[in-house]
Design a protein around this motif. Structure first.
Motif, mmCIF file in Angstrom:
data_model
loop_
_atom_site.group_PDB
_atom_site.id
_atom_site.type_symbol
_atom_site.label_atom_id
_atom_site.label_comp_id
_atom_site.label_asym_id
_atom_site.label_seq_id
_atom_site.Cartn_x
_atom_site.Cartn_y
_atom_site.Cartn_z
ATOM 1 N N THR A 108 0.571 -1.211 0.086
ATOM 2 C CA THR A 108 0.580 -0.142 -0.224
ATOM 3 C C THR A 108 1.078 0.993 -0.100
ATOM 4 O O THR A 108 2.571 0.920 -0.180
ATOM 5 N N ASP A 109 0.612 2.318 -0.125
ATOM 6 C CA ASP A 109 0.722 3.430 -0.218
ATOM 7 C C ASP A 109 1.630 4.029 1.213
ATOM 8 O O ASP A 109 2.940 3.951 1.180
ATOM 9 N N ARG A 110 1.537 3.400 2.614
ATOM 10 C CA ARG A 110 2.048 3.782 3.556
ATOM 11 C C ARG A 110 2.689 2.710 3.738
ATOM 12 O O ARG A 110 3.715 3.042 3.974
ATOM 13 N N GLU A 111 2.925 1.603 3.600
ATOM 14 C CA GLU A 111 3.953 0.762 3.365
ATOM 15 C C GLU A 111 4.718 0.937 2.090
ATOM 16 O O GLU A 111 5.854 0.834 3.238
ATOM 17 N N ALA A 112 4.528 1.201 1.320
ATOM 18 C CA ALA A 112 5.506 1.432 0.915
ATOM 19 C C ALA A 112 6.250 2.962 1.078
ATOM 20 O O ALA A 112 8.148 2.936 1.170
ATOM 21 N N HIS A 113 5.886 4.051 1.385
ATOM 22 C CA HIS A 113 6.290 4.605 2.375
ATOM 23 C C HIS A 113 7.026 4.540 2.952
ATOM 24 O O HIS A 113 8.118 4.884 3.674
ATOM 25 N N ARG A 114 6.630 3.370 4.440
ATOM 26 C CA ARG A 114 7.673 3.178 5.520
ATOM 27 C C ARG A 114 8.535 1.988 5.194
ATOM 28 O O ARG A 114 10.128 2.555 5.869
ATOM 29 N N ALA A 115 8.566 1.419 4.250
ATOM 30 C CA ALA A 115 9.435 1.136 3.783
ATOM 31 C C ALA A 115 10.825 1.134 3.322
ATOM 32 O O ALA A 115 11.926 1.414 3.464
ATOM 33 N N ALA A 116 10.077 2.613 2.047
ATOM 34 C CA ALA A 116 11.341 3.002 1.678
ATOM 35 C C ALA A 116 12.336 3.847 3.192
ATOM 36 O O ALA A 116 13.545 4.367 2.561
ATOM 37 N N LEU A 117 10.935 4.541 3.188
ATOM 38 C CA LEU A 117 12.353 6.074 4.481
ATOM 39 C C LEU A 117 13.280 4.912 4.768
ATOM 40 O O LEU A 117 13.836 4.976 5.401
ATOM 41 N N ALA A 118 12.954 3.602 6.252
ATOM 42 C CA ALA A 118 13.820 2.664 6.307
ATOM 43 C C ALA A 118 15.027 2.453 5.827
ATOM 44 O O ALA A 118 15.906 2.759 5.829
ATOM 45 N N LEU A 119 14.669 1.866 4.500
ATOM 46 C CA LEU A 119 16.065 2.249 3.163
ATOM 47 C C LEU A 119 16.868 3.485 3.133
ATOM 48 O O LEU A 119 17.619 2.658 3.441
ATOM 49 N N ALA A 120 15.691 3.783 2.955
ATOM 50 C CA ALA A 120 16.502 5.369 2.713
ATOM 51 C C ALA A 120 17.369 5.941 4.328
ATOM 52 O O ALA A 120 18.726 6.737 4.123
ATOM 53 N N ILE A 121 16.742 5.935 5.064
ATOM 54 C CA ILE A 121 17.745 6.233 6.610
ATOM 55 C C ILE A 121 18.874 5.001 6.650
ATOM 56 O O ILE A 121 19.957 5.200 6.955
ATOM 57 N N VAL A 122 18.351 4.212 6.216
ATOM 58 C CA VAL A 122 19.812 2.440 7.098
ATOM 59 C C VAL A 122 20.588 2.371 6.359
ATOM 60 O O VAL A 122 21.774 2.734 6.174
ATOM 61 N N THR A 123 20.549 2.833 4.394
ATOM 62 C CA THR A 123 21.497 2.400 3.776
ATOM 63 C C THR A 123 21.986 3.230 2.584
ATOM 64 O O THR A 123 22.548 3.090 2.136
ATOM 65 N N ALA A 124 21.618 4.641 3.537
ATOM 66 C CA ALA A 124 22.394 5.858 3.137
ATOM 67 C C ALA A 124 23.419 5.675 3.362
ATOM 68 O O ALA A 124 24.173 4.598 4.001
ATOM 69 N N PRO A 125 24.506 6.104 2.623
ATOM 70 C CA PRO A 125 25.905 6.124 2.235
ATOM 71 C C PRO A 125 26.771 6.805 3.365
ATOM 72 O O PRO A 125 27.698 7.782 3.165
ATOM 73 N N TRP A 126 26.966 6.937 4.929
ATOM 74 C CA TRP A 126 27.034 6.985 5.931
ATOM 75 C C TRP A 126 28.228 6.671 5.888
ATOM 76 O O TRP A 126 28.785 7.678 6.339
ATOM 77 N N THR A 127 29.069 5.692 5.167
ATOM 78 C CA THR A 127 31.214 5.903 5.321
ATOM 79 C C THR A 127 31.231 7.370 4.493
ATOM 80 O O THR A 127 32.336 7.313 4.660
ATOM 81 N N PHE A 128 30.431 8.086 4.081
ATOM 82 C CA PHE A 128 31.125 8.673 3.298
ATOM 83 C C PHE A 128 31.877 10.242 4.284
ATOM 84 O O PHE A 128 32.723 10.936 4.044
ATOM 85 N N PHE A 129 31.716 9.507 5.518
ATOM 86 C CA PHE A 129 32.303 10.178 6.919
ATOM 87 C C PHE A 129 33.497 9.630 7.033
ATOM 88 O O PHE A 129 34.161 10.240 8.580
ATOM 89 N N LEU A 130 33.175 8.571 6.678
ATOM 90 C CA LEU A 130 34.732 7.619 7.380
ATOM 91 C C LEU A 130 36.627 8.733 6.443
ATOM 92 O O LEU A 130 36.423 9.380 5.320
ATOM 93 N N PRO A 131 37.176 9.100 7.454
ATOM 94 C CA PRO A 131 38.312 9.749 6.995
ATOM 95 C C PRO A 131 39.365 9.260 6.371
ATOM 96 O O PRO A 131 39.609 7.896 6.439
ATOM 97 N N ALA A 132 39.586 9.972 5.177
ATOM 98 C CA ALA A 132 40.378 9.212 4.489
ATOM 99 C C ALA A 132 41.709 9.024 4.832
ATOM 100 O O ALA A 132 43.321 8.136 4.024
ATOM 101 N N ARG A 133 42.510 9.824 5.577
ATOM 102 C CA ARG A 133 43.795 10.066 6.027
ATOM 103 C C ARG A 133 44.037 9.612 7.472
ATOM 104 O O ARG A 133 43.292 8.883 8.240
#
Length: 157
Positions: free
Chosen positions: A132-157
């Motif tokens: 449903t719209d509500r289920e798709a919204h919640r699942a997409a939101l969970a995927l967006a928050i958890v699987t976002a590329p947070w490792t961009f913050f890892l320092p290269a030095r």
């Protein structure tokens, strides 16, 4: 994305770990979202969605990478001439995002851009799979928050 971007350039063979690792994370988050939604047809949904969510996540990460590369292009513009004031601000984007508040915010914007792209790219196949719209919204939101590329913050030095 489970690794920082700079590591892929230094060690290209890391792709052999990145691809299955990213698949594992994406499918686990998708399964957890379906469990939280109480869907009884999880098996059918997982078979239909796993690869769609996986490759769309890579496409969304590419949008965040493009934003990071824009910082590199802007930083590199004045080389050979007097340094512009903003070069110091962007210097840390590729090295250490925590070195300057602007570098941190630029990197945060890259993660947010990728997260928003993940949300919108994943919402359509979730709806097409029968959520449903509500289920798709919640699942997409969970995927967006958890699987976002947070490792961009890892320092290269």
């Amino acid at each position: 994305m489970i690794l920082p971007l700079w590591l892929l350039w230094i060690f290209p063979q890391v792709w052999l770990l990145l691809l299955p690792g990213n698949l594992l994370i994406d499918t686990e988050v998708l399964l957890c979202a379906l469990l939280a939604l109480g869907r009884r047809d999880k098996g059918r949904l997982m078979r239909y969605l796993w690869w769609r969510v996986w490759w769309r996540g890579f496409a969304a990460d590419a949008a965040g990478v493009a934003w990071l590369l824009l910082a590199l292009i802007l930083w590199d513009m004045n080389i050979g001439r007097r340094r512009a004031f903003w070069q110091k601000w962007l210097e840390g984007v590729m090295g250490d995002p925590f070195s300057h508040p602007v570098a941190f915010l630029w990197t945060l914007a890259a993660v947010a851009i990728a997260g928003v792209c993940i949300y919108y790219l994943d919402k359509k196949p979730l709806r097409a799979a029968g959520l449903t719209d509500r289920e798709a919204h919640r699942a997409a939101l969970a995927l967006a928050i958890v699987t976002a590329p947070w490792t961009f913050f890892l320092p290269a030095r």
